[in-house]
Motif scaffolding. Structure first.
Motif, mmCIF file in Angstrom:
data_model
loop_
_atom_site.group_PDB
_atom_site.id
_atom_site.type_symbol
_atom_site.label_atom_id
_atom_site.label_comp_id
_atom_site.label_asym_id
_atom_site.label_seq_id
_atom_site.Cartn_x
_atom_site.Cartn_y
_atom_site.Cartn_z
ATOM 1 N N GLU A 146 -3.939 -11.777 -30.881
ATOM 2 C CA GLU A 146 -4.209 -10.816 -30.898
ATOM 3 C C GLU A 146 -3.357 -9.665 -30.747
ATOM 4 O OE1 GLU A 146 -7.405 -7.887 -31.140
ATOM 5 O OE2 GLU A 146 -7.402 -9.922 -31.916
ATOM 6 N N LEU A 147 -2.474 -9.781 -29.893
ATOM 7 C CA LEU A 147 -1.262 -9.021 -29.588
ATOM 8 C C LEU A 147 -0.407 -8.507 -30.882
ATOM 9 C CD1 LEU A 147 0.039 -10.416 -26.150
ATOM 10 C CD2 LEU A 147 -1.334 -8.308 -26.564
ATOM 11 N N LEU A 148 -0.275 -9.470 -31.759
ATOM 12 C CA LEU A 148 0.477 -9.270 -32.933
ATOM 13 C C LEU A 148 -0.249 -8.486 -33.960
ATOM 14 C CD1 LEU A 148 2.623 -12.511 -33.116
ATOM 15 C CD2 LEU A 148 3.680 -10.284 -32.666
ATOM 16 N N LYS A 149 -1.666 -8.928 -33.910
ATOM 17 C CA LYS A 149 -2.596 -8.267 -34.595
ATOM 18 C C LYS A 149 -2.525 -6.525 -34.705
ATOM 19 C CE LYS A 149 -7.373 -8.469 -36.215
ATOM 20 N NZ LYS A 149 -8.543 -9.047 -35.872
ATOM 21 N N ARG A 150 -2.635 -6.472 -33.339
ATOM 22 C CA ARG A 150 -2.702 -5.044 -32.973
ATOM 23 C C ARG A 150 -1.427 -4.139 -33.103
ATOM 24 N NH1 ARG A 150 -6.780 -4.290 -27.709
ATOM 25 N NH2 ARG A 150 -8.470 -5.812 -28.505
ATOM 26 N N ALA A 151 -0.381 -5.004 -32.899
ATOM 27 C CA ALA A 151 0.968 -4.264 -32.954
ATOM 28 C C ALA A 151 1.446 -4.170 -34.326
ATOM 29 C CB ALA A 151 2.005 -5.299 -32.281
ATOM 30 N N SER A 152 0.932 -4.887 -35.392
ATOM 31 C CA SER A 152 1.426 -4.650 -36.793
ATOM 32 C C SER A 152 0.622 -3.514 -37.448
ATOM 33 C CB SER A 152 0.760 -5.986 -37.464
ATOM 34 O OG SER A 152 -0.516 -6.090 -37.368
ATOM 35 N N LYS A 153 -0.303 -2.902 -36.427
ATOM 36 C CA LYS A 153 -0.801 -1.728 -36.704
ATOM 37 C C LYS A 153 -0.055 -0.525 -36.457
ATOM 38 C CE LYS A 153 -5.609 -3.495 -36.382
ATOM 39 N NZ LYS A 153 -6.984 -3.344 -35.813
ATOM 40 N N LEU A 154 1.047 -0.687 -35.798
ATOM 41 C CA LEU A 154 2.143 0.382 -35.102
ATOM 42 C C LEU A 154 3.420 0.393 -36.137
ATOM 43 C CD1 LEU A 154 1.845 0.095 -31.320
ATOM 44 C CD2 LEU A 154 0.613 1.663 -32.838
ATOM 45 N N GLY A 155 3.367 -0.888 -36.826
ATOM 46 C CA GLY A 155 4.643 -0.909 -37.601
ATOM 47 C C GLY A 155 5.163 -2.429 -37.546
ATOM 48 N N THR A 156 6.229 -2.624 -37.969
ATOM 49 C CA THR A 156 6.859 -4.092 -37.747
ATOM 50 C C THR A 156 6.795 -4.498 -36.099
ATOM 51 O OG1 THR A 156 8.126 -3.718 -39.499
ATOM 52 C CG2 THR A 156 8.779 -5.283 -37.953
ATOM 53 N N PRO A 157 5.886 -5.320 -36.071
ATOM 54 C CA PRO A 157 5.999 -6.027 -34.534
ATOM 55 C C PRO A 157 7.505 -6.579 -34.120
ATOM 56 C CG PRO A 157 4.331 -6.997 -35.714
ATOM 57 C CD PRO A 157 5.115 -6.217 -36.959
#
Length: 134
Positions: free
Chosen positions: A1-12
């Motif tokens: 879930e963390l990476l899924k949400r972080a990918s919305k901000l750019g490159t996680p």
């Protein structure tokens, strides 16, 4: 879930800390996953999310005495040019774990960073956490 949400901000960027247990006197804890296993999981997540996932391991002793403000300014903004932080609901940061998610939201707002706090996730009435997994 963390990476899924972080990918919305750019490159996680998945940030981990080397030798945290040794520095904090936790003794020898086995890793939750081997290096090879972690690499495979990250590759799978990367394909599923359709984004590259960068991983960075920082020596804990290099950052352990940073105040919450220094951690955000130096690590998130300067080292990684972060646009935001995605973390779990109980994340602590800064010297002696002085910062929490409320601290993060305040500091991020002052610096124009996005914050996404993922609430606890349960499975069969058990909260998912690294401590529980270990």
């Amino acid at each position: 879930e963390l990476l899924k949400r972080a990918s919305k901000l750019g490159t996680p960027v998945l940030l981990t800390f080397n030798n945290i247990g040794k520095v904090l006197g936790w003794g020898n804890r086995k890793p939750m996953i081997t290096s090879q296993g972690r690499d495979q999981v990250l590759q799978d997540w990367s394909k599923k999310l359709g984004v590259s996932i960068l991983t960075q391991c920082v020596e804990f002793d290099d950052v352990r005495k940073y105040s919450p403000e220094e951690f955000i300014d130096l690590v998130v903004m300067n080292w990684f040019q972060g646009k935001g932080v995605v973390c779990g609901w109980n994340w602590r940061f800064g010297y002696k774990a002085a910062g929490n998610t409320e601290t993060l939201k305040t500091l991020a707002s002052e610096r124009g960073l996005d914050v996404d706090v993922v609430e606890s996730i349960t499975l069969e009435q058990h909260t998912i956490s690294s401590t529980a997994i270990r």
